[in-house]
Design an enzyme around this catalytic site. Structure first.
Site, short mmCIF file in Angstrom:
data_model
loop_
_atom_site.label_atom_id
_atom_site.label_comp_id
_atom_site.label_asym_id
_atom_site.label_seq_id
_atom_site.Cartn_x
_atom_site.Cartn_y
_atom_site.Cartn_z
N GLU A 206 15.16 31.21 13.21
CA GLU A 206 15.26 31.08 14.67
C GLU A 206 16.49 30.29 15.10
OE1 GLU A 206 14.10 28.35 18.25
OE2 GLU A 206 14.13 27.84 16.12
N ILE B 51 22.22 46.66 1.13
CA ILE B 51 23.19 45.78 0.48
C ILE B 51 22.58 45.25 -0.82
CG2 ILE B 51 24.69 43.77 0.73
CD1 ILE B 51 25.19 45.99 2.82
N VAL C 1 29.74 29.16 -4.95
CA VAL C 1 30.31 28.00 -5.65
C VAL C 1 31.38 27.28 -4.81
CG1 VAL C 1 29.84 28.87 -7.95
CG2 VAL C 1 31.99 29.46 -6.85
N LYS D 135 24.03 41.84 -9.69
CA LYS D 135 22.94 41.27 -10.51
C LYS D 135 21.79 42.27 -10.72
CE LYS D 135 24.03 36.53 -9.24
NZ LYS D 135 25.35 36.87 -8.65
#
Length: 622
Positions: A333, A420, A468, A424
């Site tokens: 929100e 999307i 990172v 991985k």
């Protein structure tokens, strides 16, 4: 009102600069200049006796010489120019105005005073008057700018800086830096073009190529360098950065790329400190904007995960293609509130913020029922490997159930659906990667019927939340050790902007049921990124800022892959987008049963077992 207040107010208003006052000042000054020029021109050309004998003729031509110039200055809009920012373009306009004035004066004098013209006027008078008038005009109008430049040179509070690049970008930045309000004091210019050496731009010398940087900095006292070449390619930028780094120069600034500057001219606001994304980013791609616009324009578009790194960039870029409406869906929100606030007021009529959870089927169905949605960009996900390991059931609900809810609601109703995914999901070794692979199955297995379903995989996005770069940045600023899990850890990287540009092209070119991958370039060692970032902040890696290797986490891989061994990739008509051939699928009739099976899971071990059951190549990394 007292007399003193009245007099103060009177003189304040009298000397307060306005357009009208400036106009009359310059018209009066120009009349004086032209009169002086007229007298000097005749005095140089004729003797005193000749001038005295032809005094009446001399006065006869005076109005033509003066008023022709005033009229042309008005026509060329010279009196509207702010002389504080006098430039070569303004001088050129003035040159043309006086040139045309002299031509008109010559013709007028010949037509109306032909007899006198032949007796006393020679062409040399016109040439002398032209150059003398132009000299005084430019001198008067340059005076204010010259004074500002002189004051700037005396300012000791400004940051001394060397500009590398003597092209248009360097010239524009130099012009901006020489303004009174600038905080920079440009002391020298460097450029590798030998033909420019020993030249000056706006009074600042070009002292040689980049190899002179150390000597010039020592002599001038400058600490910062601006690489003022917007068109520079990434490889050249890396080469320059490495050279400056070798010379132990810490304060390096750059300009954005040409593509980012197309919307406006260069200003000092464009100057920024170089960061790791400038070195890791790749060359700009050639987008097929016509194709993207053709399928997005006047459409109702749903973006899930609209407050995330990818979702918010999709939201931002889609707005540029004039959609009928965008539904920005997110469970957060607060972030929805900020996204709404950041949306330009003129576009808010096209935007609707939707607070919802993709895991709630009834809410998802309600959104599709209330809106005639044409295109879905599904970016909502739990994406952090470590968090998905701690909360595997939540990862299943969001990444698997949420995707299934959206696919079901979209089927045969929307035109296009782009999921999307992630690198991985290839030979996954974690809960996160496994759940995204199952989500790929759900989407690609649905590619039948009126709706075009497709998925796109890509690697790490530079600067995205939880990546990172912001973590390293925070550690370096706090002078804490930079933590990396493994010294050989490599990842694919691309900028958020580039990733989304390719996603928009992908969705428009899909035929149904495909998995696409993006050209991510070469994988980069995380350790090298950390080392470069430490150097950019002016520290020495391993000495002033330590790098600590903490050990590989559960579900983490040393190297990521974009496709499996049994899969092949095929070129598409789009630059940097490839289609995966041979990707496993599951019959859509079985999908609901599989989803329900995952939803009945009670613990981490059962989640691993079920992922291994349905994903060939799933190998959990302890």
């Amino acid at each position: 009102m007292s007399f003193q207040k009245f007099s103060n107010s009177f003189f304040h208003n009298l000397f307060k600069p306005t357009y009208l006052k400036r106009f009359f000042f310059f018209v009066f000054s120009d009349v004086v200049i032209f009169l002086l020029s007229y007298i000097l021109s005749f005095s140089i050309r004729f003797s005193i006796n000749e001038l005295v004998s032809q005094y009446e003729t001399f006065n006869l031509f005076l109005p033509i010489f003066i008023f022709s110039k005033i009229i042309m200055l008005l026509l060329f809009d010279i009196y509207a120019i702010s002389w504080k920012y006098f430039s070569m373009n303004d001088a050129l306009k003035m040159f043309c105005a006086i040139l045309f004035a002299q031509i008109i004066a010559y013709i007028s004098a010949y037509i109306f005073f032909r007899n006198h013209f032949i007796i006393i006027l020679s062409r040399s008078v016109f040439f002398l008057d032209f150059f003398i008038s132009l000299f005084f005009l430019v001198s008067l109008r340059s005076f204010k700018r010259i004074m500002i430049l002189m004051m700037n040179k005396k300012s000791e509070s400004k940051e001394k800086i060397i500009i590398y690049g003597a092209g248009d970008g360097g010239e524009q930045m130099l012009r901006e830096m020489l303004k009174k309000e600038s905080t920079y004091d440009p002391v020298a210019i460097l450029d590798d073009n030998k033909n420019k050496w020993s030249m000056r731009i706006h009074g600042i010398p070009i002292l040689g190529g980049l190899q002179e940087i150390k000597k010039v900095m020592k002599k001038s006292g400058a600490k910062a360098v601006l690489i003022a070449i917007p068109s520079i390619n990434k490889e050249k930028l890396k080469e320059i950065f490495k050279y400056l780094e070798k010379e132990e120069i810490k304060d390096i600034k750059i300009l954005p790329s040409v593509q980012e500057l197309l919307s406006g001219k260069l200003t000092l606001n464009n100057v920024k400190n170089i960061d790791i994304t400038d070195l890791l980013g790749r060359e700009s791609i050639n987008l097929d904007k016509a194709q993207i616009g053709a399928y997005l324009r006047n459409q109702v578009i749903l973006v899930t995960g609209a407050c995330g790194s990818i979702g918010s960039e999709i939201f931002k870029q889609v707005l540029e293609y004039e959609p009928q409406k965008i539904l920005a869906l997110d469970i957060n929100e607060t972030e929805l509130f900020y996204l709404d606030n950041k949306t330009p007021n003129e576009l808010k009529s096209k935007v609707e913020m939707v607070l919802a959870d993709v895991r709630e089927k009834e809410r998802v169905d309600e959104i599709f029922r209330d809106n005639n949605i044409d295109i879905v960009f599904h970016a909502a996900a739990l994406k952090h490997v470590s968090m998905c390991e701690k909360f595997p059931l939540e990862a299943i609900k969001t990444n698997i159930q949420g995707t299934y809810n959206l696919v079901n609601a979209s089927m045969n109703k929307v035109k296009r659906f782009l999921f999307i995914s992630t690198d991985k999901a290839v030979n996954p070794s974690s809960i996160m990667g496994g759940t995204k692979r199952i989500a790929e199955f759900i989407v690609t297995s649905s590619g039948i019927g009126k709706t075009i379903f497709s998925s796109v995989r890509f690697g790490n996005v530079l600067g995205s939340r939880g990546s990172v770069l912001p973590i390293f940045e925070e550690q370096i600023k706090s002078k804490k050790p930079v933590t990396i899990t493994h010294p050989d850890m490599k990842r694919y990287f691309m900028t958020t902007k580039e990733a989304v540009q390719l996603c928009l092209e992908t969705a428009g070119g899909a035929k149904g049921g495909e998995v696409f991958i993006l050209d991510m370039g070469e994988p980069i060692l995380i350790r090298e990124i950390a080392e470069n970032m430490i150097k950019m902040y002016g520290y020495k890696p391993y000495k002033e800022i330590k790098i600590i290797f903490t050990g590989k986490r559960k579900g983490e891989k040393i190297f990521e892959e974009l496709f499996r061994a049994e899969e092949r990739v095929k070129n598409t008509r789009f630059e940097k987008i490839f289609r995966v051939i041979g990707s496993n699928r599951i019959e859509y009739s079985l999908i609901q049963g599989i989803v329900n099976e995952f939803l009945r899971i009670e613990n981490h071990e059962k989640a691993k077992d079920l992922l291994q059951k349905y994903i060939s190549g799933f190998k959990y990394e302890e």
